[in-house]
Design an enzyme around this catalytic site. Structure first.
Site, PDB file in Angstrom:
ATOM      1  N   ASP A 102       0.851  -1.182   0.000  1.00  0.00           N
ATOM      2  CA  ASP A 102       0.000   0.000   0.000  1.00  0.00           C
ATOM      3  C   ASP A 102       0.894   1.242   0.000  1.00  0.00           C
ATOM      4  OD1 ASP A 102      -2.960   1.067   0.512  1.00  0.00           O
ATOM      5  OD2 ASP A 102      -1.709   2.024   2.040  1.00  0.00           O
ATOM      6  N   HIS A 301      -7.014  -6.208  -1.419  1.00  0.00           N
ATOM      7  CA  HIS A 301      -5.986  -5.196  -1.195  1.00  0.00           C
ATOM      8  C   HIS A 301      -4.989  -5.552  -0.096  1.00  0.00           C
ATOM      9  CE1 HIS A 301      -4.121  -1.263  -1.038  1.00  0.00           C
ATOM     10  NE2 HIS A 301      -4.408  -1.161   0.246  1.00  0.00           N
TER      11      HIS A 301
END
Length: 322
Positions: A102, A301
């Site tokens: 991320d 994610h």
């Protein structure tokens, strides 16, 4: 956690950083994303230690027990990469493999770009290494989405002072439950957009139950981490995106030289839009040492938490090949 120890290390950048670590051997730095902490790497710390590496996951600038300054401009990409570069020497190493997920991925990519002498390999999870564009975030989004629609993009929503941190801090349990386990609601063009009159959490549906990779104890850990200091400093990372574009002008057109690996979930909202997915096939021009783009089928994610075994194995394989 068994096999993981904690201490504070003074980075050469001047920041006193809390780190979780395990094992001994060549150094591997594991950089978390938003809004997380060292804890997102709990599985990989142990796996890398077992494979013969010194695995270190810091709480990055503004997070957890590291903390940081209050000023927005102290969270530029130069500060973030500087913390990592300074941490390598502070940990007694000459070089390291830098891994980021991320927001940690851009920090890893930029550390490799700025200081290839310190980085013997770089791995990004979720976020590809995008080359510097012709304009900053605000101008780019205004051109793509139009005015004022671009303001609904979640990164633009985060530019507001006070509003997003108040929303995210209002009910920490709900915040982390939605962010980690809620299904994202994407606009027609494949981007996560904050609905008119709503907030960032409205981009995610409430989960009926937690996925098998996430426990109530995991949620409770994150709630405790953010109870004291909240989201203001972590959000400052987003508030430097246009500034980062200006600061990185000397590296415009420069390529990332160290050997590299990208790991992406095919259900990740970061690559959900067609343009982002298509860009994965052109990365070798910016990263000539890119050895593989590994797509994890069915993975969202939170890559290294959703698929801990696969990610750990991919990291060990990459490290063995350096």
């Amino acid at each position: 956690m068994t096999g993981i120890s904690h201490r504070f290390v003074e980075s050469a950048s001047g920041l006193r950083m809390h780190v979780a670590e395990a094992g001994s051997g060549p150094l591997v730095l594991l950089l978390h994303g938003f809004p997380e902490s060292w804890y997102s790497w709990r599985h990989q710390l142990v796996a890398l230690a077992d494979a013969g590496y010194h695995a270190v996951a810091p709480d990055q600038r503004g997070y957890g027990r590291t903390g940081g300054p209050d000023e927005v401009d102290q969270y530029s990409i130069l500060h973030l990469a500087g913390d990592v570069a300074g941490l390598i020497g502070a940990l007694g190493a000459d070089r390291a493999v830098v891994v980021g997920h991320d927001w940690g991925a851009p920090v890893a990519w930029h550390t490799a770009l700025f200081r290839p002498d310190l980085v013997r390999g770089v791995v990004g999870l979720s976020v590809p290494p995008y080359p510097r564009g012709r304009a900053g975030l605000s101008q780019t989004l205004r051109g793509q989405l139009g005015d004022p629609a671009y303001l609904a993009y979640y990164m633009m929503y985060f530019q507001q002072q006070g509003v997003p941190e108040a929303e995210l801090g209002r009910d920490l349990d709900t915040t982390f439950r939605r962010l980690l386990a809620g299904a994202p609601v994407m606009a027609a063009h494949g981007l996560p957009m904050v609905p008119e009159g709503g907030g960032f959490l409205d981009v995610f549906q409430d989960p009926e139950e937690l996925p098998d990779w996430l426990t109530e104890a995991d949620i409770a850990f994150l709630v405790a981490e953010f109870e004291e200091n909240g989201f203001r400093r972590p959000l400052h990372w987003y508030r430097n995106l246009d500034r980062n574009w200006e600061l990185t002008a000397p590296w415009h057109g420069a390529s990332i030289q160290p050997p590299a690996l990208l790991i992406v979930g095919d259900k990740d909202l970061v690559v959900a839009n067609p343009q982002a997915r298509e860009s994965l096939s052109t990365l070798s021009g910016h990263v000539p040492g890119l050895r593989e783009v590994r797509l994890l089928s069915g993975c969202g994610h939170w890559t290294q938490q959703e698929r801990p075994k696969e990610v750990s194995e991919a990291l060990v394989d990459f490290l063995a090949g350096l």
